[in-house]
Design a protein around this motif. Structure first.
Motif, PDB file in Angstrom:
ATOM      1  N   GLY A 124       0.818  -1.204   0.000  1.00 45.06           N
ATOM      2  CA  GLY A 124       0.000   0.000   0.000  1.00 45.06           C
ATOM      3  C   GLY A 124       0.851   1.252   0.000  1.00 45.06           C
ATOM      4  O   GLY A 124       0.574   2.216  -0.720  1.00 45.06           O
ATOM      5  N   SER A 127       2.373   1.705  -3.523  1.00 41.76           N
ATOM      6  CA  SER A 127       1.428   2.244  -4.503  1.00 41.76           C
ATOM      7  C   SER A 127       1.187   3.729  -4.278  1.00 41.76           C
ATOM      8  O   SER A 127       1.114   4.511  -5.227  1.00 41.76           O
ATOM      9  CB  SER A 127       0.100   1.482  -4.429  1.00 41.76           C
ATOM     10  N   GLY A 128       1.059   4.131  -2.999  1.00 42.89           N
ATOM     11  CA  GLY A 128       0.865   5.546  -2.711  1.00 42.89           C
ATOM     12  C   GLY A 128       2.098   6.365  -3.002  1.00 42.89           C
ATOM     13  O   GLY A 128       2.013   7.489  -3.493  1.00 42.89           O
ATOM     14  N   THR A 133      -2.784   4.541  -8.624  1.00 39.68           N
ATOM     15  CA  THR A 133      -3.962   3.835  -8.125  1.00 39.68           C
ATOM     16  C   THR A 133      -4.119   2.442  -8.741  1.00 39.68           C
ATOM     17  O   THR A 133      -4.465   1.486  -8.029  1.00 39.68           O
ATOM     18  CB  THR A 133      -5.233   4.668  -8.377  1.00 39.68           C
ATOM     19  N   SER A 135      -1.876   0.437  -9.455  1.00 38.98           N
ATOM     20  CA  SER A 135      -0.928  -0.395  -8.725  1.00 38.98           C
ATOM     21  C   SER A 135      -1.549  -0.895  -7.429  1.00 38.98           C
ATOM     22  O   SER A 135      -1.345  -2.044  -7.031  1.00 38.98           O
ATOM     23  CB  SER A 135       0.347   0.405  -8.426  1.00 38.98           C
ATOM     24  N   LEU A 136      -2.313  -0.035  -6.757  1.00 37.78           N
ATOM     25  CA  LEU A 136      -3.001  -0.432  -5.530  1.00 37.78           C
ATOM     26  C   LEU A 136      -3.994  -1.550  -5.809  1.00 37.78           C
ATOM     27  O   LEU A 136      -4.043  -2.555  -5.085  1.00 37.78           O
ATOM     28  CB  LEU A 136      -3.718   0.770  -4.922  1.00 37.78           C
ATOM     29  N   GLN A 140      -3.908  -5.411  -4.372  1.00 39.64           N
ATOM     30  CA  GLN A 140      -5.018  -6.008  -3.626  1.00 39.64           C
ATOM     31  C   GLN A 140      -5.458  -7.328  -4.260  1.00 39.64           C
ATOM     32  O   GLN A 140      -5.751  -8.307  -3.560  1.00 39.64           O
ATOM     33  CB  GLN A 140      -6.188  -5.021  -3.562  1.00 39.64           C
ATOM     34  N   MET A 155      -4.437  -1.622   3.188  1.00 38.53           N
ATOM     35  CA  MET A 155      -3.711  -1.098   2.033  1.00 38.53           C
ATOM     36  C   MET A 155      -4.184   0.312   1.693  1.00 38.53           C
ATOM     37  O   MET A 155      -3.383   1.175   1.317  1.00 38.53           O
ATOM     38  CB  MET A 155      -3.888  -2.021   0.826  1.00 38.53           C
ATOM     39  N   GLY A 156      -5.495   0.543   1.831  1.00 34.12           N
ATOM     40  CA  GLY A 156      -6.023   1.872   1.529  1.00 34.12           C
ATOM     41  C   GLY A 156      -5.472   2.936   2.459  1.00 34.12           C
ATOM     42  O   GLY A 156      -5.137   4.047   2.022  1.00 34.12           O
ATOM     43  N   TYR A 159      -1.844   3.516   1.620  1.00 32.15           N
ATOM     44  CA  TYR A 159      -1.812   4.270   0.365  1.00 32.15           C
ATOM     45  C   TYR A 159      -2.082   5.748   0.620  1.00 32.15           C
ATOM     46  O   TYR A 159      -1.388   6.624   0.096  1.00 32.15           O
ATOM     47  CB  TYR A 159      -2.851   3.683  -0.580  1.00 32.15           C
ATOM     48  N   TYR A 163       0.468   8.710  -0.340  1.00 28.73           N
ATOM     49  CA  TYR A 163       0.136   9.392  -1.592  1.00 28.73           C
ATOM     50  C   TYR A 163       0.430  10.892  -1.559  1.00 28.73           C
ATOM     51  O   TYR A 163       1.110  11.409  -2.458  1.00 28.73           O
ATOM     52  CB  TYR A 163      -1.329   9.131  -1.953  1.00 28.73           C
TER      53      TYR A 163
END
Length: 552
Positions: A124, A127-128, A133, A135-136, A140, A155-156, A159, A163
């Protein structure tokens, strides 16, 4: 008010606040359009505190459509010069972009082993940190395939922590490289124009007096240098008569020729023909010849070659120059016309008017956007981005996504120019407006999504550490590659900025780079050059990392 109405109102508030923040500058450097993201985080903090509900479906649509609109207009803008850039410098740019991706992935492995982070957390953060996005989503999906549970929220959150700092890291890297190398933006923009042959205010023109006796009695098309159309002879003066020569016009000693072309080619032809003559000898003043610039707007001639129009032989009019997307070219009989091409016509006024009626020259059309091709292009781009690509050994299919697909299609369509009566030319002002709307919508939603528990996680949770890891993943690969690209790759600074933004698939960073010199296409061109490959790498890299780290 309905949830949708509240959501749209707050998005508007975020845009206003963010654009205001973006205008703040410290020592001449500001966030620019990236301020919208921080406006969204600020507004989201208060909406969370007061329990304001936002419509998730509206937010999702606005975010994705804004991103699609942004990357599509970028592709249309840089499309005419993209493929030529790919041939000349694209390999070098893509190698540097791959270097950024590889260094980032290497840091993920190091951080995972050193600090014992959970796999969903580090992916996460990754990706951030690279502001990607898709990639996130890819991360997942692969973790779900590997048996991980309840990974979406973890992960969110990771991220969201990485980010905003990911964007700051890109902007910080651009700024530090600028200070480190003492870059002057105007000089870099001028250097890029020279490299891309955009600095030709016009093609050069000279007057030459025929003194070579070997040319006596030859046709124009038989003169060395003129037979391959590297140089155009647009006027011929014999005695007191000024005329527009045809390919079969006979040349006599002491004729005067008005030649148009690149300086090196003009010099070669002049050495063969004779001596330079005064600039006023072949002027059209006081004669029945005129020089007029005409814009191609008639759909009937789009895609046709100049020879098919038979302008030279039928009307005795010469096309001495062709300006396409700011680049002046020597037109040949095999040159295909595109909407918006500017032709320099030389001939009698009545003949030029006849040619103009064929070409179009409807200036009002240049200010109009043909909406049908816009939505055809967006639709094709979304379809392309949705096509799954199965790779042996991967549990999930890879896709270009809603960002990569529209960009690739836009590049291709802009290069084609037109199909029948459909043309993909877009007035610069319209392109800029759509592009800005798209990026503001995208960033507004990302900010609102990232800011809900941002401060709480940052202060009381592990968010501070996650943000720090994210900054390392963002900054170290970018700075190392930027320095190497400048010192050893000898890349233009604006090109490096586009490379950095494209390597992170980060529209806000591109908008920031574009704002340094708005009239220069250097950053946008390098962004589009590396974006397709990088988007692919950004999607598969978390999947490869997940498989690798899971096995360790």
């Amino acid at each position: 008010m309905s949830d949708i109405a509240i959501t749209i109102s707050l998005l508007s508030l975020v845009a206003v606040l963010g654009l205001w923040i973006g205008h703040w500058k410290i020592r001449g450097v500001g966030l620019g359009i990236g301020g919208v993201l921080f406006g969204g985080i600020l507004v989201s903090h208060f909406t969370t505190q007061y329990g304001i509900t936002l419509d998730a479906h509206t937010m999702h649509f606005v975010q994705e459509f804004g991103l699609i609109l942004f990357v599509y207009t970028i592709g249309i803008q840089v499309g005419p010069g993209f493929f030529s850039s790919l041939r000349s410098s694209g390999l070098k740019l893509n190698l540097f972009a791959m270097m950024i991706v590889f260094l980032g992935a290497l840091l993920v492995v190091i951080l995972y082993k050193l600090f014992g982070l959970e796999l969903p957390v580090i992916l996460g953060i990754f990706s951030g940190a690279v502001t990607n996005t898709p990639s996130l989503g890819a991360g997942q999906q692969i973790l779900a395939e590997l048996g991980f549970m309840n990974i979406t929220e973890t992960m969110g959150t990771a991220y969201a922590m990485a980010y905003p700092f990911g964007i700051c890291g890109i902007l910080l890297t651009m700024w530090l490289i600028r200070l480190f190398f003492k870059v002057k933006i105007d000089q870099e923009a001028a250097a890029f124009e020279r490299e891309m042959n955009h600095d030709k205010e016009t093609l050069h023109a000279i007057n030459v007096r025929v003194t070579n006796p070997n040319l006596e009695g030859l046709r124009i098309c038989e003169i060395p240098g003129l037979e391959v159309k590297e140089v155009i002879c647009s006027r011929l003066k014999r005695g007191d008569t000024l005329l527009v020569p045809k390919d079969d016009t006979i040349v006599n000693l002491h004729d005067y020729l008005h030649l148009v072309g690149e300086p090196a080619e003009l010099h070669r032809v002049q050495l063969v023909v004779g001596e330079l003559a005064g600039s006023e000898l072949l002027t059209t003043r006081g004669t029945d010849l005129r020089t007029v610039r005409v814009v191609v707007t008639n759909e009937q001639v789009l895609g046709k070659k100049i020879r098919d129009l038979n302008i030279h032989q039928k009307y005795e009019v010469v096309i001495s120059r062709l300006n396409r997307a700011g680049v002046e070219l020597v037109p040949s009989q095999n040159t295909s016309l595109q909407f918006g091409d500017v032709l320099n016509l030389v001939g009698r006024l009545d003949a030029i008017e006849a040619v103009t009626s064929i070409i179009g020259n409807a200036q009002q059309k240049l200010q109009q956007v043909q909406m049908l091709p816009v939505f055809i292009g967006i639709g094709l781009g979304v379809l392309l981005g949705s096509i799954p690509v199965q790779i042996p050994g991967f549990p999930v299919a890879l896709k270009l996504g809603l960002a990569g697909g529209p960009l690739v299609v836009a590049l291709i369509l802009a290069r084609i120019g037109s199909i029948g009566k459909l043309y993909w030319f877009m007035p610069p002002s319209a392109n800029l407006a759509l592009r800005e709307i798209g990026i503001v919508l995208f960033l507004s939603v990302v900010g609102l999504k990232s800011g809900g528990n941002f401060l709480e996680s940052l202060i009381d949770g592990d968010g501070g550490e996650w943000a720090l890891y994210g900054m390392l993943i963002t900054f170290i690969p970018l700075f190392i590659t930027g320095v190497v690209a400048r010192i050893y790759g000898k890349l233009n600074y604006l090109t490096i900025c586009g490379l950095l933004a494209g390597s992170m698939t980060d529209p806000p960073a591109l908008a920031f780079a574009n704002a340094m010199k708005e009239e220069s296409g250097a950053a946008a061109l390098s962004y589009a050059t590396v974006y397709p490959l990088v988007m692919f790498l950004r999607i598969i890299s978390p999947q490869l990392l997940a498989i690798l780290l899971f096995a360790l």
